[in-house]
Motif scaffolding. Structure first.
Motif, PDB file in Angstrom:
ATOM      1  N   UNK A 173     -12.261  16.800   5.499  1.00 34.62           N
ATOM      2  CA  UNK A 173     -10.959  16.650   4.848  1.00 34.62           C
ATOM      3  C   UNK A 173      -9.842  16.733   5.883  1.00 34.62           C
ATOM      4  N   UNK A 174      -9.978  17.661   6.824  1.00 27.15           N
ATOM      5  CA  UNK A 174      -8.981  17.787   7.890  1.00 27.15           C
ATOM      6  C   UNK A 174      -8.870  16.491   8.679  1.00 27.15           C
ATOM      7  N   UNK A 175     -10.004  15.927   9.058  1.00 30.41           N
ATOM      8  CA  UNK A 175     -10.006  14.680   9.824  1.00 30.41           C
ATOM      9  C   UNK A 175      -9.364  13.549   9.033  1.00 30.41           C
ATOM     10  N   UNK A 176      -9.694  13.450   7.743  1.00 31.28           N
ATOM     11  CA  UNK A 176      -9.157  12.372   6.908  1.00 31.28           C
ATOM     12  C   UNK A 176      -7.634  12.449   6.820  1.00 31.28           C
ATOM     13  N   UNK A 177      -7.107  13.636   6.595  1.00 24.30           N
ATOM     14  CA  UNK A 177      -5.659  13.775   6.469  1.00 24.30           C
ATOM     15  C   UNK A 177      -4.957  13.632   7.820  1.00 24.30           C
ATOM     16  N   UNK A 178      -5.575  14.126   8.876  1.00 19.59           N
ATOM     17  CA  UNK A 178      -4.969  13.953  10.202  1.00 19.59           C
ATOM     18  C   UNK A 178      -4.873  12.472  10.571  1.00 19.59           C
TER      19      UNK A 178
END
Length: 296
Positions: A268-273
């Protein structure tokens, strides 16, 4: 509800802060408001019939000061300088109620700095978005090492909330908020992923949302966000992409500090970043457009 016995300051009159000050004014606190934009401060003070102050130092006489600001670093900078000395001549016993989405470790350190001058910090981040800020029905997660300070904070936030959860010591409210927003971000990302695939297969987007909401795929995102802000393309939920990304990063750092393997949080962190890098400071719902390829 009225409470004129406390002098309350409020710092940060943005999307969330403005409706929150309206509810505090309706509760009849002796309210003093401040924003970096003096025109915004003056205009809102005139509408509400409260005191608008030009400088943060003008909040020195307040019994409690609420902050609703973008980051914990900004919260700290309002009250203490780089040496840890007070920027505002606050009285010992003053309670600062930080309702921002702050980093729990930074909150704990700021609390230590303030405690040297007898100032007490309570973290009380919120969930519910602009609509519930307007209604005064926010969910509040409150962390404090001082029961008396927490009791004062609860008096202040009562007109803003339908539920206050005492989560433990200072910083635990911020930790809970970050983890909550990571879960919310995961739900938004998963719903986006499903909607993108379904539309490509020929499914109707609104019908998909209706079915999610009548089935096990129901989430806050599906019931409150996707209809107006994705399907109808308003992209105006009031929650900015940089802010939810910041909260998810905080949740990831908590997972790492606990030495936990957290593949969902990492994804999720990677997707939003990636969406943030591609879109910048837009509403968080526009991440859907990035993931679907519409905005690349």
């Amino acid at each position: 509800m009225t409470d004129s016995t406390l002098t309350v300051g409020f710092v940060g009159l943005g999307m969330m802060g403005e409706p929150m000050t309206r509810n505090l004014a309706a509760a009849r606190f002796d309210l003093r408001i401040y924003d970096m934009d003096p025109d915004r401060t003056r205009a809102l003070a005139d509408v509400l019939g409260v005191t608008g102050v030009t400088y943060a130092a003008d909040l020195a006489a307040c019994d409690a000061i609420v902050t609703m600001l973008p980051t914990s670093a900004i919260v700290r900078s309002v009250f203490v300088d780089d040496a840890g000395e007070l920027r505002i001549p606050l009285r010992p016993g003053t309670v600062i109620v930080d309702m921002s989405s702050s980093d729990p470790n930074e909150t704990v350190e700021t609390g230590r700095m303030l405690a040297k001058s007898g100032v007490r910090l309570v973290d009380a981040p919120v969930s519910g978005g602009v609509a519930r800020a307007i209604d005064g029905t926010l969910a509040i997660m409150m962390g404090s090492d001082d029961d008396e300070a927490a009791a004062i904070a609860e008096r202040v936030v009562a007109p803003l909330s339908r539920s206050v959860y005492r989560t433990g010591g200072l910083g635990t409210g911020d930790a809970m908020k970050a983890l909550n927003n990571c879960v919310a971000g995961a739900a938004f990302a998963a719903t986006s992923e499903a909607l993108i695939a379904g539309r490509k297969f020929g499914l109707d987007a609104q019908q998909m949302i209706d079915i999610f909401n009548d089935s096990t795929g129901q989430t806050f995102s599906s019931t409150h966000v996707f209809g107006p802000h994705v399907v109808d393309e308003q992209y105006a939920s009031g929650f900015a992409l940089p802010l939810i990304t910041k909260d998810i990063r905080i949740a990831q750092s908590l997972q790492q500090a606990m030495d936990r393997d957290a593949p969902v949080c990492d994804a999720v962190t990677t997707a939003f970043e990636e969406a943030l890098a591609g879109l910048g400071g837009v509403d968080h719902t526009e991440a859907y457009r990035y993931w679907s390829g519409e905005s690349r």
